[in-house]
Design an enzyme around this catalytic site. Structure first.
Site, PDB file in Angstrom:
ATOM      1  N   GLY A 150       0.786  -1.233   0.000  1.00  0.00           N
ATOM      2  CA  GLY A 150       0.000   0.000   0.000  1.00  0.00           C
ATOM      3  C   GLY A 150       0.814   1.277   0.000  1.00  0.00           C
ATOM      4  O   GLY A 150       0.334   2.318   0.436  1.00  0.00           O
ATOM      5  N   ASP A 175       0.892  -1.919 -14.004  1.00  0.00           N
ATOM      6  CA  ASP A 175       1.669  -2.525 -12.920  1.00  0.00           C
ATOM      7  C   ASP A 175       2.083  -3.952 -13.266  1.00  0.00           C
ATOM      8  O   ASP A 175       3.229  -4.359 -13.052  1.00  0.00           O
ATOM      9  CB  ASP A 175       0.858  -2.542 -11.619  1.00  0.00           C
ATOM     10  CG  ASP A 175       0.465  -1.153 -11.172  1.00  0.00           C
ATOM     11  OD1 ASP A 175       0.935  -0.178 -11.796  1.00  0.00           O
ATOM     12  OD2 ASP A 175      -0.323  -1.043 -10.212  1.00  0.00           O
TER      13      ASP A 175
END
Ligand code: ADP
Ligand code: MG
Length: 390
Positions: free
Chosen positions: A127, A177
């Site tokens: 995160g 990603d």
């Protein structure tokens, strides 16, 4: 393989033996990433320029004789997750990233009706905007594809990771990603065309001239983030519609004259960001990486003023880094908090880290976490085999 990396492979093999009760068949790893430039260009079918970083998620894996899947992670201590192949799409929580990928690969035709034992351990921070989620998905994708003997190309593995995140986790992410984690070469960024998914390597050459990249996690995240992201996507789609182009990637500077107000600002960010991506690629190819700095800073100004996705804590990091010797800096990711990327001479890195921490304290923001990241290679099978031949 550096001794640190070899140690981590031995460690995950030991964990697999201790918890599953046999040897894994193989160890696979995939890196996190940072996007050098090209922000909010992905959902406009434009270009991005991520590079894989020297932090990885590792997966030790072995096939099973039944249809059961077991999953453990060093980052999520607790009972292992045990499920069956049929139940994969109903995975929840952290396991959805891994189990969703296995599901998506099976949907894409992965052969074999057998389950897997999977043990995960990573050092991509969770995160922090370095994409621990894609690292997990891509390591799992490579593991199950290779152990199944399936000849699945890497773009297909990337799409499976994205599908897991979109359809099982429920996060509306793009393909950047996963593409970066699977396709990047060591020392190079990946110029990715988000329309065609074609990628080209672009050598970075930062180390050679004494430059480093820092990722500064402000640890600020606005409640606005999700709504703000959806709003900006909608504005871009509306601007493309008004200009009569399929996506803003097809808009030119001249066309911007047809817009005004907020739509003009949002579209201008995307059009100028596309230009900056291509200028950065030219500079890197010309062996002039230090000159990339001003392009990063211009990207930040555009994200702040035209796209309106910055926040004071991000602006403070960018300004402070530049005051303390950075060559360039910008917010990375969707905005409304999260991290900033700083390009700096290695000799200035420590001072920048201290200065951004002081500034955050003065401003009453959370203490930022500063990490130096280096370009690294994409997903790979680690050189480990059950019979001890490395
Ligand atoms: P980011 O990808 O930027 O790190 P995300 O919110 O997209 O942030 O993904 C983070 C989530 O991915 C974690 O909260 C966790 O659910 C999952 N995850 C990532 N890496 C691991 C890991 N090594 N073990 C378990 N869960 C992980
Ligand atoms: Mg993520």
């Amino acid at each position: 393989m550096s001794s640190g990396a070899a140690d981590r492979v031995e460690e995950i093999v030991t964990t697999f033996r201790d918890t599953v009760g046999r040897d894994p068949e193989g160890v696979f790893s995939a890196p996190g990433r940072v996007n050098l430039i090209g922000e909010h260009t992905d959902h406009n079918e434009g270009h991005v320029l991520p590079f894989a970083i020297d932090r990885r998620c590792r997966v030790a894996a072995g096939r099973r004789g039944d249809d059961v899947v077991t999953l453990r992670s060093a980052q999520e201590p607790g009972e292992p997750v045990t499920t069956t192949l049929d139940a994969l799409p109903r995975a929840r929580g952290w396991s959805a990233y891994a189990l969703g990928t296995l599901w998506a690969l099976r949907e894409a035709g992965l052969p074999g009706g057998h389950g897997f034992d999977l043990v995960v351990a990573g050092d991509v921070p969770l995160g922090s905007g370095l994409s621990s989620s894609a690292a997990l998905e891509c390591a799992v994708a490579l593991a199950v594809a290779e152990l199944s003997g399936a000849d699945i190309d890497r773009p297909t593995l990337a799409r499976a990771g994205r599908r897991a995140e979109n359809d099982v986790v429920g996060a509306p992410v793009g393909i950047m990603d996963q593409a970066a984690s699977l396709l990047c070469r060591d020392g190079a960024a990946l110029l990715l065309d988000c329309r065609t998914l074609e990628g080209q390597d672009v050598l970075l050459g930062l180390d050679e001239v004494g430059l480093v990249t820092l990722v500064v996690d402000t640890r600020v995240r606005h409640d606005l983030a999700d709504g703000g992201y959806a709003d900006r996507r909608a504005a871009c789609a509306a601007a493309a519609g008004a200009l009569g182009v399929p996506a803003l990637r097809d808009a030119t500077r001249d066309m911007l004259e047809q817009l005004d107000g907020q739509l003009l600002q949002r579209a201008r960010h995307v059009v100028t960001e596309q230009e900056r991506v291509h200028r950065v690629v030219e500079l890197l190819r010309a062996g002039r990486p230090a000159e990339v700095g001003p392009e990063l800073t211009a990207s930040h100004a555009s994200l702040r003023d035209d796209f309106a996705v910055s926040v004071p804590a991000l602006d403070a990091v960018v300004d402070t880094a530049l005051e303390h010797g950075a060559l360039g800096a910008r917010l990375v990711g969707g905005g409304f908090g999260g991290s900033a990327l700083v390009l700096a001479p290695a000799s200035a890195a420590e001072g920048i880290g201290e200065a951004v921490a002081r500034r955050a304290a003065d401003d009453g923001h959370p203490r930022p976490v500063v990490r130096e990241v280096h370009p690294a290679g994409g997903a790979r099978r680690e050189p480990w085999t059950p019979d001890g031949r490395h």
